[in-house]
Structure formats: structure tokens, C-alpha cells
Design a protein around this motif. Structure first.
Motif, PDB file in Angstrom:
ATOM      1  N   ILE A  31      16.804  -3.691  38.156  1.00 13.75           N
ATOM      2  CA  ILE A  31      17.612  -3.261  37.009  1.00 13.75           C
ATOM      3  C   ILE A  31      17.743  -4.425  36.035  1.00 13.75           C
TER       4      ILE A  31
ATOM      5  N   ASN B  72       8.540  -0.417  22.769  1.00  9.73           N
ATOM      6  CA  ASN B  72       8.780   0.670  21.831  1.00  9.73           C
ATOM      7  C   ASN B  72      10.276   0.838  21.561  1.00  9.73           C
TER       8      ASN B  72
ATOM      9  N   GLU C  60      13.329  -8.252  26.447  1.00 10.74           N
ATOM     10  CA  GLU C  60      12.922  -9.174  27.487  1.00 10.74           C
ATOM     11  C   GLU C  60      14.063 -10.088  27.939  1.00 10.74           C
ATOM     12  N   ALA C  61      14.914 -10.479  26.970  1.00 13.10           N
ATOM     13  CA  ALA C  61      15.996 -11.395  27.327  1.00 13.10           C
ATOM     14  C   ALA C  61      17.005 -10.683  28.215  1.00 13.10           C
TER      15      ALA C  61
ATOM     16  N   PRO D  28       4.427  -2.181  36.581  1.00  9.64           N
ATOM     17  CA  PRO D  28       5.807  -2.590  36.277  1.00  9.64           C
ATOM     18  C   PRO D  28       6.480  -3.325  37.438  1.00  9.64           C
TER      19      PRO D  28
ATOM     20  N   THR E 198      11.579 -14.877  31.657  1.00 13.98           N
ATOM     21  CA  THR E 198      10.792 -14.297  30.587  1.00 13.98           C
ATOM     22  C   THR E 198       9.523 -15.125  30.448  1.00 13.98           C
TER      23      THR E 198
ATOM     24  N   LEU F 162      20.511  -0.101  30.144  1.00 17.91           N
ATOM     25  CA  LEU F 162      19.854  -0.682  31.315  1.00 17.91           C
ATOM     26  C   LEU F 162      18.389  -0.278  31.279  1.00 17.91           C
ATOM     27  N   ILE F 163      17.545  -1.129  31.838  1.00 20.84           N
ATOM     28  CA  ILE F 163      16.137  -0.785  31.908  1.00 20.84           C
ATOM     29  C   ILE F 163      15.693  -0.868  33.357  1.00 20.84           C
ATOM     30  N   ASP F 164      15.111   0.203  33.842  1.00 22.33           N
ATOM     31  CA  ASP F 164      14.575   0.212  35.187  1.00 22.33           C
ATOM     32  C   ASP F 164      13.186  -0.420  35.119  1.00 22.33           C
ATOM     33  N   GLU F 165      13.104  -1.634  35.603  1.00 16.89           N
ATOM     34  CA  GLU F 165      11.838  -2.357  35.422  1.00 16.89           C
ATOM     35  C   GLU F 165      10.697  -1.762  36.225  1.00 16.89           C
TER      36      GLU F 165
ATOM     37  N   CYS G 263       9.450   0.401  33.509  1.00 11.57           N
ATOM     38  CA  CYS G 263       9.225  -0.162  32.178  1.00 11.57           C
ATOM     39  C   CYS G 263       7.814  -0.704  32.049  1.00 11.57           C
ATOM     40  N   ILE G 264       7.092  -0.201  31.039  1.00 17.40           N
ATOM     41  CA  ILE G 264       5.716  -0.659  30.852  1.00 17.40           C
ATOM     42  C   ILE G 264       5.640  -1.758  29.798  1.00 17.40           C
ATOM     43  N   ARG G 265       6.791  -2.332  29.440  1.00 22.30           N
ATOM     44  CA  ARG G 265       6.860  -3.488  28.536  1.00 22.30           C
ATOM     45  C   ARG G 265       6.176  -3.216  27.194  1.00 22.30           C
TER      46      ARG G 265
ATOM     47  N   MET H 124      15.652   4.361  40.115  1.00 21.31           N
ATOM     48  CA  MET H 124      16.987   4.617  39.608  1.00 21.31           C
ATOM     49  C   MET H 124      17.069   6.024  39.014  1.00 21.31           C
ATOM     50  N   HIS H 125      15.993   6.408  38.338  1.00 20.26           N
ATOM     51  CA  HIS H 125      15.981   7.756  37.801  1.00 20.26           C
ATOM     52  C   HIS H 125      14.534   8.222  37.735  1.00 20.26           C
TER      53      HIS H 125
ATOM     54  N   TYR I  37      10.162   7.145  14.850  1.00 23.11           N
ATOM     55  CA  TYR I  37      11.364   6.728  15.560  1.00 23.11           C
ATOM     56  C   TYR I  37      12.581   7.450  15.021  1.00 23.11           C
TER      57      TYR I  37
ATOM     58  N   THR J 113      17.934  -9.806  35.292  1.00 22.20           N
ATOM     59  CA  THR J 113      17.440  -8.670  36.058  1.00 22.20           C
ATOM     60  C   THR J 113      18.002  -8.777  37.474  1.00 22.20           C
TER      61      THR J 113
ATOM     62  N   THR K 294       7.766  -7.406  37.569  1.00 22.00           N
ATOM     63  CA  THR K 294       9.108  -7.852  37.937  1.00 22.00           C
ATOM     64  C   THR K 294       9.057  -8.824  39.103  1.00 22.00           C
TER      65      THR K 294
ATOM     66  N   MET L 258      -2.108  -3.012  31.772  1.00 15.63           N
ATOM     67  CA  MET L 258      -1.362  -1.877  31.230  1.00 15.63           C
ATOM     68  C   MET L 258      -1.788  -1.541  29.800  1.00 15.63           C
TER      69      MET L 258
END
Lengths: 802, 277
Positions: free
Chosen positions: A668, A642, A660-661, B132, B143, A631-634, A637-639, B1-2, B69, A664, B136, B248
Motif C-alpha cells: 500500500i 496517468n 512516486e513520493a 508491479p 523512489t 492510496l495506491i495498491d502497488e 499500479c503499472i506506474r 486490496m481490491h 481526463y 509504502t 515494489t 511494462m
């Protein structure tokens, strides 16, 4: 005087051809009778370019002819060449119409005229020579009513009716629909018989309107119209229906050519049309000297039939041959062979282990081929709590203990010879619920999930035995570990398995409470009506129970529970559950604790119903069966992508994740990345058996992948894709200074072409081979990417809120 | 969320950074130089200098660590959190190292570059905190590709509809579709608005021209206007999206090159101090 042979082989499919080849090799006077003008008609009639599988992988091939997985044309080409090289005495266009046994052997009538004599006869006619016909008036011998399709691209601009609901019907219908108008006629209301990949294929095609389907419809008659058109009358649920078409293709399966086989004197064990003749271990039927091999003997796989062809010639010559799998079994059971021969061992296994006692020797051999033997010493763990393994263990000798209390390894349930364990992991697809360790020197047989599932599905006794033990153990594991045998017997007297289909209701809000449900596989959502709207308030994965609240508080159901995916539950009657609680203070304590938590949770959700929508959405996106979800907490997320770069860098240059796909919900985001399902949809249809689940739950594809694309199609979340292998990456300096290859984190998939060999399936393997865990999560600079397990799922979401 | 990077592990790195600063300040307060005022050449000056240099090199290492990585035990989040707080602490350590002596020389140049790098980083942290959510919210679950194909779809529909509405309107619609462009200069990208947007212009003009359409075509005119208005909304959304992302990213175009400049100036600073002082 008729020509005389030592052995006459009827049918030149893989089995018969292999037998003839062995006879030729051994210098046995033989004749191979084939009713068409080419060898191996069944495979000859496969769709052009079809991939012919060589399963089971573990079984070695023992035949004078070669066979390996390949496309139809190559396989047939090799056989034609080798048949000529071996100088097989084959007679084409020769159908054996009668086999009569006399004092001196058999007399075979060919095409109703000529006769030949043989000492022994091998019947290798398979089933495909006897395709189930449409059998309605007007269809017999109609040139445009056909039972197979060689090349679907031969047909265009026709209206074609495909009758049938199995794999062949679906494959044909979808392939034909590219250039034709296709209507598929299904006798029942759904496509249940086909394998998963084809089910998805047909439902997608129907959704898109590529072809039409008539359900609950059965052909009644066929009438000719002018030109090449014809009219098919169907009986449907709403009465008669008429369909005008150019061609009818019926794919209705095949049956044993029973009348012919019985005319030879061979007896069938039952009247069931799918029954097969009973045979001795040397493939001899009740008619002495008449042998049956291949599909007609119950062995539909090419490799099995070819091995039987070789063996049957040896048996006829009076030679003893060990089955082709014997060396494998000898290797597997090496530890026991100082005391047993393989045959004795098989016998002893059947005697000692009741789950296997209902199997035929051949079935048992097959199961054991897919098994491993372990000889743990006291104290050795067989598997540990929370592992993701899903094999099935039977105890041949010794004793093991199931450690039912995670805090005290000495609290255990002993199991002795003949008993089995591991069925819960097998059934639920989730983590092992307890550690099992040997308490005496033991001999254990570990059977692969695939084999066991096949067995459970095909042998009712195995299913019954496994289910009964599973119900009892589930009750022990989740409700009452120390329940005495008497009480257990009482609970078991009413407890039963209750399966629910995806979306089916387990119980409704307001229903009276009749019992509780232990979820043994699958998962459920719990929802309540809040302000006139159904809101999901909780998600319950396998290994938990639902329905206890109403029983304890003695009121109607406070929530609706639905199966999120196909789910099996163990139902325990209300009175018995209350009895358990009365007798076991620790159960009462546990239940009260859960109820307390639920009451608080319910209030929290009713204060913030949007959290419920989030749970519902995520359950739909795969949380219902996920072992691990990215899951990504948008909001964090700085897009930077990485995560994708890290994935590509650690997996041969191709990212298995598309950040990206994917949808949301609130903030989330669910990126396109493997959910590592409890029962992975990608696994069952992998012809190369290349998809596995590791001990820690990662679903991964190994190097056996042949690039067929089944898994890509079967995955409901679209997380598998086909890609060319990437080039080796140049050093950083060569990239920086000379522009060679690709830079750090660049995705190379787009630039790769066909010269990189076949496309293979790639998917997330949760970085199982990389120390430190998932590279995507570790490479996220802001901590937006997280991996969540189902048990953490709810608390995480409520804590965050949307 | 966290946790975000700022609160990571209960402000672990903030605490460490504050401790580091406190030690430096305390040392500076009690330290009495042998000769002259406090400066980089005293014992404490050397200690703070080596400390600061070590910090700078370690902070710069982040650029490489980020691209390694699948190695190392720490999450990148841990590294970034440390990078931010220790980077901020560096201001105090380095300033104390100078002993507040500034001049027109390579030493002060290194100091100024360091401050510039840190300030650009502060901008980055602010951007990471702000954009961010805006992205959203602005995207509404789409997208970027989906947003663009939505615009293309609207264009196609508008073209079809405008064929019957006379050459002037049709030409206007066609021209607007061709003239539409995103990005261009960095400034246009960052601004996120286009005062002279071809889509908005076409909407205005078609709106004016549509008033004079014959009654039979009026409804088509309304539909076209509706499409063009929707297109303006979509176009603005894409521009905002690009601008958010640019905000950003933009600071990195200062942060990274300035870091290299800083390391060069530092090299000059260290070499000149040891060989020519």
C-alpha cells in the motif's frame, strides 16, 4: 496663553492618524501629538518588507486614509503622502506627559514643559509604546539589550540571545539564526503561545540545530564583559546558567501603559495587567471628553482602529454615525428590519439567545458580521446528515427538529428560540451526524466556524454553554437517543469532557474499567500486546466510542487506547453506562453487536499481526485525521502516472499529486496528496482566509490566495506546494503539428518562470468541481488508485492483507 | 486490496465477451451460405465484418479515451477491462468473418495485423500482472531518484576513501564512477543485467588490489570494498527497476503502431472489397 484646539489626538498610529485626518477633513481645529519623529511607530518598527494584513476582510474601511493589505513600506508611504495632502496638524517628537481635566477642558503637558489646551482628547497610544521590559539588573537602557528587530539581516556573526516564546520572538530568532548564533530563552517548558505556523517553524529549526533553546529559564541579570560582549545570568530548573553573548533581544509582548492612563483619571475594571479601560459605545472613558480608541480600547486590528478614528471625531462633533459595519448588518438582517432596527435586533438577539448574552455589543457585532441569516420554512433542511459543513446555528425565532433516526425522519428532537445546533460538526470537523430541518417558519443565525472558535476560546460562558449542550447531544446521538430527561440528568451529573494530547494514553491494557469514552473530535488507535509487541488492532475516528467491552464483559481493559491526534472525549461513568444499557435494549443490542465484531477482529489481527503494523503506519501517515486519503495498491499500479496527468489536465496544468513520493507499507503506497483533514492544519494560519472546507469535505484553496506559503509550511504531510499559474493550453493539433505549448498530461510546472506572476499555493481539491469525482482515480487504468474514507479504512485493509 | 482489471465487477466484461463469442459461433454453425463456402461476402460474413470493424474502432478509441481526463462517467479501469476482454473476443469474431480463407493479400494482412495487435496486448496484460509486485519488492520503499542519489553518495564516499589507497585503486574507483551508465539500447534496458558492469568490475579489481595493501591501510581497503559491493547491489537494483518498467512499456511500442497499421490495412480491405470485388 496656551494654544487651544478643539481636539488633541495622542498617538499617530492607524487610529490616531485616521482621527486627525477626519478632523482635518471636517475643518476641526486639531493637533496630532507623536512622540517619535515619524508617523505610526508600531508599523514603522515592523520587520522590513513585512506583509501588513487588512483583516477582517468583511469589515469595510471608513477613513480619510487608505489602507489595504501590502508590505510595510507601501502602507507607510501612502499614509505619509495622505497625511500631507490632508494637511494634518502633526507635531513630532511631542510626547504628552500629562493630561489634566479642568473646568474648561483639558490641559496637556508636552515633553514635561510646554502646555496646550483642548476641548476633547483622543487617546490612541496603543500598547506597543509600552513593551514589556526585561527588567533585570543591568538591562535598563543597555544599548545592546533591545526590544525589536527592524532588519534581521543587519546582524551577522554575533551570539544573540532572544528572550520570549511568542510569535515575534520565534520570527526574530529564526530570521537572525541565518547569520548568527542564536539562543532562544523560554520561561516555560514549551512554545505554547505562538500560532501553529511559528510552532512548526521553531520546532523544525530546533530539530535541525539551526538555533538552540533554553527552556524553563528566566533572565536574572546582565553584566558587561570586555568589548561589546556581555554575560547573561539565567535561572534554570537546574540552577544558575551563564550565557556569553553580543546582544539580547527581548520580545515579551506589550501592556497597557497603565500608570499614564490612570494618571489621566481613567479607571480600569480590574487589577489584571492585561485589563483594558471600560468605554461607552462612543469610545468615551469615564472622564468626560476623554476618548480611547485602537489597541488600548481592545481593538488591535489596523482597520478597526482606523474606523474608530473616523467615528470618534464624528462623535466629538456631536454627529451620530452608524458603525462602519452597519450596512453589512442591515443587508444580512434585511428580512427582519421591518420589525427591528439594527440596535433593537442586537438587543433582542442578546436577550433571546443565551450563548450570545455574555458578549459585549461590539463582540456581538463582530460575530454577526461573520454570520448569515436564514429564514427556512417548515420542511426546509438546514443541513443534512453526512454533510461536511461546520458552521454553528442559533435559533432566533421558530423551531427546528433534529432528525435523530436516519430511517425515520419523523423521529426528531425539537429545538426552539434561543437554542443552538451544529456544534458537533463544528467541534469534530467530521460529517454532520443528523439532518436538521425547520418545523416552523424560523429565523436562524448561521455563524462561521472561524468566528465561533474564536468566541469559544475567548469567552468562557460561550465555551461552557456549548460544552454542556455538546456533552448531552453526544450522549444522545451515540448512545441513547430517546433517554428521558431524568435519566439524562443523572448521566450528565458525572459525565465530563476529557481531552487528550496526541499520543497520550486514554487507558492501558489491564486497567480497571471506569467508564466509556465518546470521541467527539480527533481519533484514537487501539492496540494490544501480542507476542511481547504492541500491535495496533484498530483505529477509531470521532463519532465513535471506546471502552465499552471491558464494562460489558466486566473485566479489565483488553486493549490500550491512545489519542492519535489531539482528541476530546466525553467520559461516561461505568455505573451510568450500565444503567443506560439496562434501560435501553436497543443500546444493549448495538453494543453487543460491536463487541461481537471486535472479538472476531481481534482474532483476525492476532493471526496476522502485520495487518496491525499496516494500520499503525497508515494512521501515522494521516489516516488519523483524514476525511479522504488517496492510496495506491502497488501490486496493481503499472506506474503509468496517468493519475498525475489527469490531475494536471484537470487543474490548470499542475499536478497536485506526486505518485512516486511518499511511503509504502506492504504493497500500500501513500502518495503525496491531500488527506482532507478533519481540522486542516493548513487552514488556521491562512491570512487571506483562502482555504475552505466544502460541504462534501473537500479542503480547497480559492482565488483569494496571496502566495504567503503558510499552508505549505503548516501541512504535516507535505501535500501543498507553491507553483506559478500555467499557460492556457493550445489545441491538440497545434501541439502535434507545430509543437506549441504542452501535450496532453505534460506537467508544466517545471518550465514556468517568474513572468507568470506570484507563486500561489496549489493542492488537491478532490476534483470537487468535476462531475464524476476524483480525476486521478477515474484515470487509473488498473484500479490501483483508490480514495478511502476513515470508516472504510479498516475493513479495506483487513480484507486485503499486506 | 481490491479488484484488478481482470476480475473487475465480477468478470462483467469477460461474461459479455463470452456471450458475444457464443452468439458468433452459434450463428456461424447454423448459417448456410447461399453460394460457396463460408466467407466474408455472405450475409453473416458482412454482419461479422461490420461487427469486427466496429469493435476494432471502439478498441482503438481507448487510446483517446485514456487521455480525456475528467470526463465521462466510467472509470478508466472499466474501459480497460472491457478493452481486454472484448479485444480477446475479437479474435473469434474476426476469424469467423474470414471463413478461414487466408491468402497473400491485403485482407489477410489486416487479419494478421489484428492478431499481432491482440497478441502484443496479451503480453501487456501479462506484464501488468507480473511487474508491479516485482517493482515494489525490488525498490524497498525507495523512489528511483533516491536510488540514484544513494549511488552518488556511495561514489563520493568511495572516492574519499580511495584517495589514501594509492593511485591504482583511486583510478579504478574514479573510472568506475565515470563509466557507469544506465539504459542505452532498448535491449540493454530490457535485459536488466549488465555482464560487463563497470561497478562490478571495479569491485573485483579493487578486491584483488586491496589484498596487497599495507597492513595499516587494510581496514580502509575493507571499508572501500564494502562500499563498492553495496554499490553493485544498488546498481543492479536500478537496472532491474528500469527493466521492469521497460517490460511494462515495451509492448506499447508494438501495440499502438500496429493498431495504426491495422486501421490502414482495414481501410484498404474495406475499400477494395466494395469497389473492386
Amino acid at each position: 496663553m496656551a494654544e487651544h484646539f478643539k481636539v488633541a489626538i495622542i498617538g499617530s498610529g492607524p487610529g490616531g492618524m485616521s482621527a486627525a485626518g477626519r478632523a482635518a477633513q471636517n475643518g476641526v481645529a486639531h493637533v496630532l501629538l507623536e512622540k517619535t519623529d515619524h508617523l505610526s511607530d508600531t508599523i514603522y518598527k515592523y520587520q522590513k518588507g513585512k506583509l501588513v494584513m487588512a483583516t477582517p476582510d468583511v469589515l469595510p474601511l471608513r477613513s480619510p486614509m487608505d489602507f489595504a493589505m501590502g508590505i510595510r513600506e507601501d502602507v507607510l508611504g501612502i499614509w505619509d503622502r495622505q497625511a500631507a495632502e490632508l494637511k494634518i496638524n502633526v507635531r513630532f517628537n511631542a510626547e504628552a506627559t500629562k493630561i489634566a481635566k479642568g473646568d474648561k477642558g483639558f490641559t496637556l503637558t508636552i515633553n514635561g514643559k510646554e502646555t496646550i489646551a483642548a476641548d476633547a482628547v483622543v487617546l490612541a497610544i496603543g500598547l506597543q509604546g509600552n513593551l514589556r521590559k526585561l527588567g533585570v539588573p543591568g538591562s535598563d537602557n543597555h544599548p545592546r539589550v533591545q526590544y525589536q528587530v527592524d532588519d534581521p539581516d543587519e546582524y551577522s556573526d554575533e551570539t544573540i540571545v532572544v528572550v520570549g516564546a511568542g510569535d515575534a520572538a520565534i520570527e526574530n530568532a529564526v530570521a537572525l539564526a541565518k547569520q548568527n548564533k542564536v539562543i532562544i530563552v523560554n520561561r516555560s517548558g514549551e512554545f505554547a503561545r505562538a500560532k501553529q505556523g511559528n510552532l512548526d517553524l521553531i520546532s523544525k529549526s530546533l530539530d535541525k540545530g539551526v538555533l538552540d533553546c533554553m527552556y524553563n529559564s528566566a533572565p536574572v541579570k546582565v553584566e558587561n564583559l570586555s568589548g561589546d560582549r556581555m554575560k547573561l545570568t539565567l535561572k534554570t530548573a537546574e540552577g544558575e546558567a551563564l550565557v556569553e553573548c553580543d546582544r539580547i533581544i527581548a520580545r515579551l509582548g506589550a501592556l497597557a501603559p497603565r500608570a499614564f492612563v490612570e494618571s489621566c483619571g481613567i479607571q480600569f475594571p480590574s487589577k489584571d495587567p492585561t485589563a483594558l479601560p471600560e468605554l461607552s459605545p462612543t469610545y468615551e472613558s469615564n472622564v468626560k471628553g476623554l476618548y480611547v480608541i485602537g489597541a488600548l480600547a481592545g481593538y488591535p486590528l489596523i482597520k478597526q482602529a482606523m474606523n474608530q478614528g473616523y467615528e470618534v471625531i464624528e462623535f466629538i462633533q456631536g454627529n451620530k454615525v452608524k458603525p462602519a459595519d452597519e450596512p453589512i448588518l442591515e443587508r444580512k438582517f434585511a428580512a427582519l428590519l421591518d420589525r427591528y432596527t439594527v440596535d433593537e435586533l442586537l438587543h433582542a438577539i442578546q436577550k433571546t439567545i443565551p450563548v450570545f448574552s455574555g458578549l459585549t455589543v461590539l463582540q456581538l457585532r463582530e460575530v454577526l458580521l461573520g454570520s448569515e441569516v436564514h429564514t427556512p420554512q417548515p420542511g426546509d433542511a438546514v443541513f443534512r446528515r453526512n454533510e461536511f459543513t461546520n458552521t454553528f446555528f442559533t435559533i432566533f425565532e421558530g423551531e427546528v427538529g433534529i432528525e435523530i433516526n436516519p430511517d425515520d425522519p419523523n423521529e426528531r428532537v425539537p429545538l426552539g428560540p434561543g437554542e443552538f445546533f451544529g456544534e458537533m460538526g463544528l467541534i469534530s470537523g467530521r460529517r454532520r451526524s443528523a439532518t436538521v430541518a425547520a418545523t416552523r417558519p424560523s429565523v436562524l443565525i448561521e455563524t462561521a466556524r472561524r468566528e465561533m472558535i474564536k468566541l469559544i476560546k475567548s469567552v468562557p460562558q460561550v465555551r461552557a454553554a456549548v460544552d454542556k449542550a455538546a456533552i448531552e447531544r453526544q450522549i444522545r446521538t451515540y448512545l441513547a437517543p430517546n433517554l428521558s430527561a431524568t435519566y439524562m440528568a443523572e448521566v450528565m451529573s458525572t459525565a465530563k469532557l476529557r481531552p487528550f494530547k496526541a499520543g497520550e494514553t486514554v487507558f492501558n491494557e489491564g486497567d480497571p474499567a471506569d467508564g466509556i469514552y465518546l470521541i467527539r473530535n480527533g481519533s484514537c488507535t487501539v492496540s494490544q500486546r501480542l507476542a511481547g509487541r504492541e500491535v495496533v488492532v484498530n483505529y477509531v475516528p470521532a463519532g465513535n466510542y471506546v471502552g465499552e467491552m471491558a464494562l460489558v464483559r466486566d473485566r479489565p481493559r483488553a486493549a490500550t487506547v491512545k489519542a492519535a491526534i489531539n482528541t476530546e472525549t466525553v467520559w461516561v461513568e461505568a455505573a451510568h453506562f450500565r444503567m443506560l444499557m439496562d434501560h435501553m435494549p436497543e443500546l444493549r443490542h448495538e453494543v453487543e453487536k460491536r463487541i461481537g465484531a471486535m472479538i472476531m477482529q481481534d482474532e483476525e489481527i492476532s493471526a496476522r499481526p502485520e495487518t496491525g503494523s499496516l494500520i499503525e503506519a497508515l494512521v501515522k501517515e494521516g489516516a488519523k485525521e483524514a476525511a479522504d486519503m488517496l492510496l495506491i495498491d502497488e501490486s496493481l499500479c503499472i506506474r503509468c502516472d496517468n493519475c498525475e496527468k489527469a490531475c494536471a489536465e484537470t487543474h490548470g496544468g499542475i499536478s497536485r499529486l506526486d505518485r512516486e513520493a511518499g511511503p509504502t507499507f506492504a504493497s500500500i503506497h501513500v502518495p503525496t496528496s491531500c488527506r482532507h483533514c478533519a481540522h486542516p492544519h493548513c487552514m488556521p494560519n491562512c491570512p487571506a482566509d483562502a482555504i475552505h472546507k466544502s460541504k462534501d469535505g473537500e479542503v480547497f484553496i480559492d482565488e483569494k490566495c496571496i502566495g504567503c506559503g503558510n499552508c505549505e509550511r503548516d501541512c504535516p504531510y507535505g501535500v501543498i506546494h507553491m507553483a506559478y499559474a500555467a499557460d492556457e493550453k493550445p489545441g491538440l493539433l497545434s501541439w502535434m503539428l507545430f509543437g506549441l505549448g504542452y501535450g496532453p498530461g505534460e506537467d508544466k510546472a517545471a518550465a514556468l518562470g517568474e513572468h507568470h506572476g506570484a507563486k500561489l499555493a496549489v493542492k488537491c481539491d478532490l476534483c470537487k468541481d468535476i462531475e464524476g469525482g476524483a480525476a486521478c482515480v477515474r484515470a487509473c487504468p488498473t484500479g490501483a488508485a483508490i480514495r478511502v474514507r476513515p470508516d472504510e479504512f479498516f475493513s479495506l485493509i483487513t480484507k486485503a492483507g499486506p | 486490496m481490491h479488484e484488478s482489471i481482470l476480475v473487475y465487477k465480477g468478470f462483467r466484461w469477460l461474461k459479455l465477451s463470452v456471450a458475444m463469442v457464443a452468439v458468433a459461433v452459434l450463428a456461424y454453425a447454423v448459417h448456410r451460405p447461399e453460394v460457396g463456402p463460408p466467407n466474408g461476402g455472405t450475409t453473416l460474413g458482412y454482419v461479422l465484418g461490420v461487427w469486427g470493424l466496429g469493435l476494432i474502432l471502439w478498441l482503438a478509441w481507448f487510446g483517446i479515451r485514456k487521455r480525456r481526463y475528467g470526463v465521462g462517467k466510467q472509470n478508466l479501469e472499466d474501459w480497460l477491462s472491457a478493452h481486454i476482454y472484448l479485444g480477446l473476443g475479437l479474435i473469434v469474431v474476426a476469424t469467423l468473418h474470414t471463413g478461414f480463407q487466408f491468402g497473400w493479400n491485403v485482407h489477410t494482412l489486416a487479419y494478421v495485423l489484428m492478431i499481432a495487435v491482440i497478441l502484443s496486448g496479451v503480453f501487456g496484460v501479462a506484464a501488468y500482472a507480473r511487474y508491479p509486485d516485482l517493482i515494489t519488492e525490488n525498490r524497498r520503499g525507495m523512489t528511483q531518484r533516491e536510488m540514484l542519489s544513494q549511488i552518488a553518495e556511495i561514489d563520493a564516499k568511495a572516492r574519499e576513501l580511495s584517495v589514501d589507497l594509492g593511485d591504482n585503486i583511486h583510478n579504478e574507483v574514479m573510472r568506475a564512477a565515470e563509466a557507469l551508465a544506465f539504459g542505452g539500447s532498448a535491449w540493454r534496458l530490457l535485459r536488466g543485467r549488465e555482464p560487463d558492469c563497470p561497478a562490478a568490475r571495479a569491485m573485483r579489481r579493487v578486491g584483488e588490489m586491496a589484498m596487497d595493501l599495507p597492513k595499516a591501510d587494510a581496514e580502509k581497503g575493507h571499508q572501500l570494498l564494502e562500499l563498492l559491493a553495496r554499490k553493485v547491489q544498488s546498481v543492479e537494483r536500478v537496472r532491474r527497476d528500469l527493466s521492469h518498467k521497460a517490460m511494462m512499456d515495451v509492448w506499447l511500442y508494438f501495440h499502438v503502431p500496429l493498431t495504426f497499421a491495422l486501421i490502414a490495412a482495414l481501410t484498404a480491405h474495406v475499400v477494395s472489397v466494395f469497389f473492386y470485388w
